[in-house]
Structure formats: structure tokens, C-alpha cells
Write a protein that holds these residues in place. Sequence first.
Motif, PDB file in Angstrom:
ATOM      1  N   THR A  86      -1.013 -13.268  -0.591  1.00 22.00           N
ATOM      2  CA  THR A  86       0.295 -12.903  -1.295  1.00 22.00           C
ATOM      3  C   THR A  86       0.179 -11.514  -2.078  1.00 22.00           C
ATOM      4  O   THR A  86       1.246 -10.665  -2.034  1.00 22.00           O
ATOM      5  CB  THR A  86       0.993 -13.741  -2.362  1.00 22.00           C
ATOM      6  N   THR A  87      -1.041 -11.374  -2.787  1.00 23.05           N
ATOM      7  CA  THR A  87      -1.276 -10.181  -3.422  1.00 23.05           C
ATOM      8  C   THR A  87      -1.401  -8.966  -2.702  1.00 23.05           C
ATOM      9  O   THR A  87      -1.042  -7.908  -2.922  1.00 23.05           O
ATOM     10  CB  THR A  87      -2.713 -10.479  -4.177  1.00 23.05           C
ATOM     11  N   ILE A  90       2.146  -7.970  -1.831  1.00 27.32           N
ATOM     12  CA  ILE A  90       2.759  -6.971  -2.943  1.00 27.32           C
ATOM     13  C   ILE A  90       2.253  -5.827  -2.958  1.00 27.32           C
ATOM     14  O   ILE A  90       2.810  -4.745  -3.149  1.00 27.32           O
ATOM     15  CB  ILE A  90       2.240  -7.820  -4.364  1.00 27.32           C
ATOM     16  N   ILE A  94       4.613  -2.263  -2.577  1.00 25.28           N
ATOM     17  CA  ILE A  94       4.543  -1.161  -3.652  1.00 25.28           C
ATOM     18  C   ILE A  94       3.956   0.172  -3.239  1.00 25.28           C
ATOM     19  O   ILE A  94       4.594   1.192  -3.650  1.00 25.28           O
ATOM     20  CB  ILE A  94       3.495  -1.482  -4.661  1.00 25.28           C
ATOM     21  N   PHE A 129      -3.723  -3.356  -5.769  1.00 24.30           N
ATOM     22  CA  PHE A 129      -3.670  -4.666  -5.555  1.00 24.30           C
ATOM     23  C   PHE A 129      -4.277  -5.077  -4.317  1.00 24.30           C
ATOM     24  O   PHE A 129      -4.853  -6.050  -4.108  1.00 24.30           O
ATOM     25  CB  PHE A 129      -2.145  -4.978  -5.438  1.00 24.30           C
TER      26      PHE A 129
END
Length: 489
Positions: A86-87, A90, A94, A129
Motif C-alpha cells: 500500500t505504501t 501511495i 504522488i 514513500f
Amino acid sequence: MEQTSSSKNKYMVPLMTLTVLFFMWGFITCLNDMLTTYFKKLFDLEGFKSNLVQCAFFMAYFVISLIYFVVSAVWQDPIRKIGYKTTILIGLIIAAIGCLALCNEASQPDPEYNVFLGDLFILGTGFTFLQISANPLVSILGNQESASTRLNATQAFNSLGTTLAPIIGAVVIFGGRASNDEIPDQSSVQELYMCLAGVLILLAVLIFFSNIPNLKSEKEDSTIDKIGALKYPHLVLGMLAIFFYVGGEVTIGNNLQLYMLHSIDFVPNEHIAGKFLAFYWGGAMIGRFAGSIYMSDMAQSKKLVYMVCVGLAIFGLIFGLTGLEFMDICYFTIFMALNFGAFIASRGIPSRTLGLFAIINICLIIGMVLTTGAISLWLVLAVGLFNSIMFSNVFTLAIKWLGEYTSQASSLLVMMILGGALMPPLQGFLADLIGEPDGCHLAFALPIVSYVYLAWYGFKGCNIRNSKLVYFENTEGVEASGSDNNKAE
């Protein structure tokens, strides 16, 4: 043996998917070297201000990682809650937004340099991230002993991206000009980053539907010291090692093109400079592939054969892509032989390899500063070969045996990529301070400081550990005591 084979098969596809991710962020990161020259011409900047490109990009690593650490300290570790996959998603979204923002500003009739810097900060935020999540994920997808080998392999494809970026970036951004004095067309930057945004979004979709495990921790936060990672000296010292490594590598790569245009007679324009720059980043790719081979468990005779074959194949690839004359680049093979010899001398021990490579880089940079012309150029280009394994070796040595603190430690290490934000402007300031005609050349002495520290960390600092350390040998959570923590690697 059956269990080991099953584990390798289990993680093969996730590791291949992550390898594509490493390639893309290496490619986009290295384009910053092109943007430094591009903005210098577009906005008529001095050395210090043009190096703010890297400052804005890598400052995001520090700011976002600091926020991450604070959140993990006062609340709980975000990755332990939402998972690595999930990270990563993200981060990709971005980063895509950052590319679109760069594209938008490049489309303006009167673009502003400060807005470009803000867009690069957004792009760097996305990559932060990715760094926090992808590096430790590669390290833990398999047994602890081969963590450096896996990370070196994936970092090698990151280097493939950094190798291709100067070649492609120079053609796309600078290739359409009628003369070397003409300011590059803004539409070239606009179209480039529009394409990159599309690729990042596509990669996010592929990873979303992939079988990369979204590893989380089931342990209650009440059992975890909120700032426990900072209690381990080898991690804290490793944070400084990451600072100096990234600072040194980025400083050299970021200023090499300007140095060639200013000081090397046979490099007449940015297009040719980009081709030579490919050998700096390509050297890192050769070294990382060689490192992943030499640190593997295959027979010694096979290691040497594979290292030579892969090294020559990559050298041939760069030679073919750049189209330079062979007699102009054959000197690089001498440094490749030195690189392979250094791997053999270090016996594949990560800490020893790190220390030895740092010492060699110190010698190369001193030689570069004291010479001129082709000799000076090839000495500094060869630094890339010995930068190769430094990030992955420092990273795995610093997070080794940290168990539940691994993701928190990762955020601290990524925070120290701050070195890439601070050292390039400092080198630009030194070049401006020394002045013409030697400032750009002599300022390359700055990264020597980085490699002195890295040599110490490799030979000594990484072995300074907490005597009560408890580590986890694999992702299954099998605990082992740290009774021999103070032994050398």
C-alpha cells in the motif's frame, strides 16, 4: 534445501515486479542531472542556484521521512499498519502527480524556477514513500543472509534507469536545438514528464494487481518501543553513512555535465556530455550486478566468469547506446578490472567491500582533482563503479537484526538521503567561491569527506551494536539471540 527452493520460487515474481519499480525511479531521479543544466540555461543561474534542483528533490526525503518517524514515535509505525504494498502504491501516485505538475509548469509561457522546485519536491515525496517501503521489502523477501545480494540485484536495475536517463534525457531535452547556445524548448520537458506520469500510473495499476505481499505486523504496538530503532548504534551510524553516500554520489553526478562542458575540450555540448555521464551511472550498474553475483552462493569459478561476462555485456550496451568511439572509452575497462579485483579482495563480505570501495573512491577523486583532460574525466567517471554496492550494503548492514523496528529504521535511513539535498549546492557554492577557471574542477574534492566516513563505517562502524540486540532471521518471525553481535561480518 526444499524449503529454500520453495521460498525462492514464492518471492520470484514479487521481486521481479519490484525490480521494474527500481528501474523507473532510477530513471526519473537521474533526469534531475539534465534539469540542472536545463534550468541553468533557461533561467541563467549560477552554480549554487542551479544545484537547488537536487536540493528541492532530496529535501523531500528528509522532510517526509522525518514526519514518518514522528508519526511512528507518537502513534504507530504507518507501514506496520497499512503494509508495504500500500505504501508503494501511495508513493507511485504522488510521484505521478509530481510529474504532471512539472509538465504543467513547463507548458507556461513564463515558467517560474521556484514553482519547478516545488514540483520536484512533490516528485521527491513520492519517491520517499518508495524508498521507505521498497528497500526493506526486498531485504525481507527471503533469508537474511542473502539480503545484500537481493538488494544489489534490484539496485542494479535502478542503475540501468540512471544509465539510460542521461542518454535519453540529453536527446529529448537538448537534442532539438539548432545550436549549443540556444535555450532548450520547454515543450520537450513537458512531453517527457507527461509520458513519465503515464508510466508511473500504469506501474501502480500493475503493482495493485500483482501478488506482492502486503506485509504487516500483527504485534500490538504496546509491545514496541516507539523510538526503539534509535537505540542501536549500527543504525545511527548507518544513517550518517547514507547521508554521506547519497551526498557524494549525487554531488558528482549532478555536476559532472557542467564540469565536462566547462573543462573537457572533446565534450562540446550537452548531448555528448550526457553520453559520457552514462558511464558514471552505468558503472554503478556494472558494480551492482557484479556484487549480486559475487555475494551469491554459487561456485567461485562461476562467479568470476559471470562477473566478467555481465560486465562486458553492460559495457557493450552502453557503448552501443552512446555511439562514442571505442578508443575514447576503452580506458573504462581498466577500472572495471580493478572493480572485479576489489570484489575478490573483499571476499564478498558486505562490510569489507564497502570499506575497500570507499578507499578506492578517495584515491580516484584525489587523482581527478590533481589531473586534467581525459585522465581526470575517466578517474571521476570510474567512481560510479565503486559507488555501486554502497547504498545496498549500508542499508542492509544498518537494518540487520532490527526485527519489528525495520520499517522505522528504514524511514530514518531514507531521511538521511538529505545528503543529496545539501551537498550539491555546497559544491556549487565552493565552485562559485573558487571562481573561474578552476572552481568547477577543484570543488570535486568535497565528496572525499563522504568516502572517508564510508570507509570507517565499513571497517568499524557497522559492527558497533547493542549487546542485547534481538533480531529476526526471516519474515516468519523466528527469533535468535544476538550473542555474537560484535563479531565482524
